[in-house]
Design an enzyme around this catalytic site. Sequence first.
Site, short mmCIF file in Angstrom:
data_model
loop_
_atom_site.label_atom_id
_atom_site.label_comp_id
_atom_site.label_asym_id
_atom_site.label_seq_id
_atom_site.Cartn_x
_atom_site.Cartn_y
_atom_site.Cartn_z
N ASN A 1 117.42 128.26 70.12
CA ASN A 1 118.57 128.36 69.23
C ASN A 1 118.53 129.76 68.61
O ASN A 1 117.75 130.02 67.71
CB ASN A 1 118.47 127.27 68.15
CG ASN A 1 119.59 127.38 67.13
OD1 ASN A 1 120.52 128.17 67.28
ND2 ASN A 1 119.50 126.56 66.08
N LYS B 1 120.61 131.10 66.80
CA LYS B 1 121.31 131.14 65.50
C LYS B 1 122.23 132.37 65.46
O LYS B 1 122.72 132.79 66.50
CB LYS B 1 120.30 131.10 64.35
CG LYS B 1 119.37 129.88 64.47
CD LYS B 1 118.56 129.60 63.25
CE LYS B 1 117.67 128.37 63.52
NZ LYS B 1 116.85 128.01 62.35
N HIS C 1 122.92 120.34 63.16
CA HIS C 1 121.81 121.16 62.66
C HIS C 1 121.85 121.15 61.12
O HIS C 1 122.92 121.19 60.52
CB HIS C 1 121.93 122.59 63.19
CG HIS C 1 120.66 123.35 63.02
ND1 HIS C 1 120.28 123.87 61.80
CD2 HIS C 1 119.66 123.65 63.88
CE1 HIS C 1 119.09 124.46 61.93
NE2 HIS C 1 118.70 124.33 63.19
N GLU D 1 121.32 123.41 59.09
CA GLU D 1 122.02 124.57 58.50
C GLU D 1 123.52 124.32 58.44
O GLU D 1 124.20 124.80 57.54
CB GLU D 1 121.68 125.84 59.31
CG GLU D 1 120.25 126.27 59.04
CD GLU D 1 119.59 127.06 60.16
OE1 GLU D 1 120.29 127.54 61.07
OE2 GLU D 1 118.35 127.17 60.13
N GLU E 1 114.00 117.72 63.36
CA GLU E 1 113.74 119.00 62.71
C GLU E 1 113.59 118.77 61.21
O GLU E 1 114.59 118.75 60.48
CB GLU E 1 114.91 119.96 62.94
CG GLU E 1 115.13 120.36 64.38
CD GLU E 1 115.77 121.75 64.50
OE1 GLU E 1 115.27 122.54 65.29
OE2 GLU E 1 116.75 122.03 63.80
N GLY F 1 112.16 127.67 59.88
CA GLY F 1 112.15 129.08 59.46
C GLY F 1 111.14 129.38 58.36
O GLY F 1 111.20 130.43 57.74
N SER G 1 109.58 125.87 63.17
CA SER G 1 108.46 126.81 63.26
C SER G 1 107.58 126.61 64.49
O SER G 1 106.36 126.78 64.42
CB SER G 1 107.63 126.77 61.97
OG SER G 1 108.42 127.17 60.86
P1 13P Z 1 112.56 127.99 63.54
O1 13P Z 1 111.91 127.79 64.88
O2 13P Z 1 112.92 129.43 63.28
O3 13P Z 1 111.80 127.35 62.45
O4 13P Z 1 113.98 127.23 63.62
C1 13P Z 1 114.01 125.92 64.05
C2 13P Z 1 115.42 125.53 64.25
O5 13P Z 1 116.18 125.39 63.32
C3 13P Z 1 115.87 125.35 65.63
O6 13P Z 1 117.13 124.76 65.66
#
Ligand code: 13P
Length: 253
Positions: free
Chosen positions: A9, A11, A95, A97, A167, A173, A213
């Site tokens: 991803n 992002k 997600h 976010e 997740e 992150g 992560s």
């Molecule tokens: P990270 O791997 O940067 O923690 O992000 C995970 C994520 O949100 C994947 O969709």
Amino acid sequence: MSRMLIAGNWKMNLTREEALSLTGKLVSTLSEQRAVDVVLCPPFCYIPLVFQGIKGSTIRLGAQNCHPEPRGAFTGEVSAAMLESMEVQFCIVGHSERRQNFGEDDAFIARKIDALLEEGIWPILCVGETLEERKADKTWSVVSGQLKSCLEHVSAEEVSRIAVAYEPVWAIGTGESAIPQQAEEIHSKIREYLKETYGTGSAEATRIIYGGSVDGENAPEMLNQANINGALVGGASLDVEEFEKIVKAAAEA
Ligand code: 13P
């Protein structure tokens, strides 16, 4: 056992040149591997160039979001039907976010899943609790509630086309991955839930992947857990070597 799924991803990251370069490098290092389903989920605007870049390789194309309506007055949105027309094969939905920053709720996410299945695109449904919810001992009630509502219209035949991505929001992150046993505990509960709801065959064919992560170092132990069928990778998917290590760990798990 189902094939491992490793999805990157990206992002809202990378310039056009960086996206081209990353795609090129991944194709040259990963195009020979056939053991794992590797999916790249770039920002919408880079979908055509990633599509061109991965052509002829085993890497697949995904998107990070979609709108449930096929067309209409939804400024700034992209429909599942449009993604299908661009030959997108996977799409992340729900997600955290998007839930947090764009107010998306389970009912809206359920409609996106319906639209994706209708278009023949494989949804990657994200679920997970916040730190506060974990501390309040609400992890399973949050995750099971999200599963129940987001998969409300999904049949036993359809569910195995969905990858459920666990997740935990506190692990995204932050560099603080869940420990593999913590993740496995929730993954096995998700598997049980799917068995009770859709039957053993469908539940076992549904991939439950972990996100939060994940990197080259923690991937091997994470991917060796019984109910972890892959990873949804954020930050480390932007780094060729890290992403390669994760795919290798999946192939060996
Ligand atoms: P990270 O791997 O940067 O923690 O992000 C995970 C994520 O949100 C994947 O969709």
